[in-house]
Design a protein around this motif. Structure first.
Motif, PDB file in Angstrom:
ATOM      1  N   SER A 101      48.728 -49.395  19.135  1.00 27.01           N
ATOM      2  CA  SER A 101      49.524 -50.552  19.547  1.00 27.01           C
ATOM      3  C   SER A 101      48.707 -51.833  19.449  1.00 27.01           C
ATOM      4  O   SER A 101      49.193 -52.863  18.997  1.00 27.01           O
ATOM      5  N   ALA A 102      47.447 -51.772  19.856  1.00 26.73           N
ATOM      6  CA  ALA A 102      46.567 -52.934  19.755  1.00 26.73           C
ATOM      7  C   ALA A 102      46.346 -53.309  18.295  1.00 26.73           C
ATOM      8  O   ALA A 102      46.340 -54.486  17.949  1.00 26.73           O
ATOM      9  N   SER A 105      49.393 -55.146  16.960  1.00 29.12           N
ATOM     10  CA  SER A 105      49.549 -56.512  17.448  1.00 29.12           C
ATOM     11  C   SER A 105      48.530 -57.464  16.815  1.00 29.12           C
ATOM     12  O   SER A 105      48.820 -58.646  16.654  1.00 29.12           O
ATOM     13  N   THR A 106      47.366 -56.967  16.425  1.00 29.55           N
ATOM     14  CA  THR A 106      46.370 -57.846  15.815  1.00 29.55           C
ATOM     15  C   THR A 106      46.515 -57.908  14.304  1.00 29.55           C
ATOM     16  O   THR A 106      46.070 -58.861  13.697  1.00 29.55           O
TER      17      THR A 106
END
Length: 113
Positions: A101-102, A105-106
């Motif tokens: 998920s991280a 998002s990046t």
């Protein structure tokens, strides 16, 4: 049906309950509120009414949406151990979902905003 769509229709709490109890299975949505539908929505009559109004007399595929559930639970302050217990998954699976998920998002800042 994606968990985001369910959440916007019936709310996050009812969605978490529905995914936890019916995830990975098909579910018939009756035109009138039944005890079974009410139970599937965690006792939330408004959520059951909205789900019925939108999908009456249809069979919907309820996703397992583990990554989505991990993220929502983490946002609500659940520990990794609490998440593993609630979802019956390993710590490694939780950490992987959080990392993926991280990464998402990046990798596309426009979507994260």
């Amino acid at each position: 049906m994606r968990p985001e769509e369910l959440s916007s229709l019936i709310g996050e709490d009812a969605t978490l309950h529905l995914l936890s109890n019916r995830g990975g299975r098909r579910m018939y949505v009756p035109a009138k509120i039944t005890e079974e539908l009410l139970s599937a929505c965690g006792g939330d009559r408004d959520a059951a009414t909205r789900l019925s109004a939108e999908h009456a007399r249809n069979i919907v595929c309820v996703p397992t949406a583990r990554r989505w559930r991990v993220m929502r639970m983490r946002e609500r302050g659940f520990s990794v151990r609490q998440i593993t217990s609630a979802l019956s998954i390993s710590e490694r699976s939780v950490w992987r979902a959080l990392a993926e998920s991280a990464d998402r998002s990046t990798s596309n800042p426009a979507e994260a905003a």
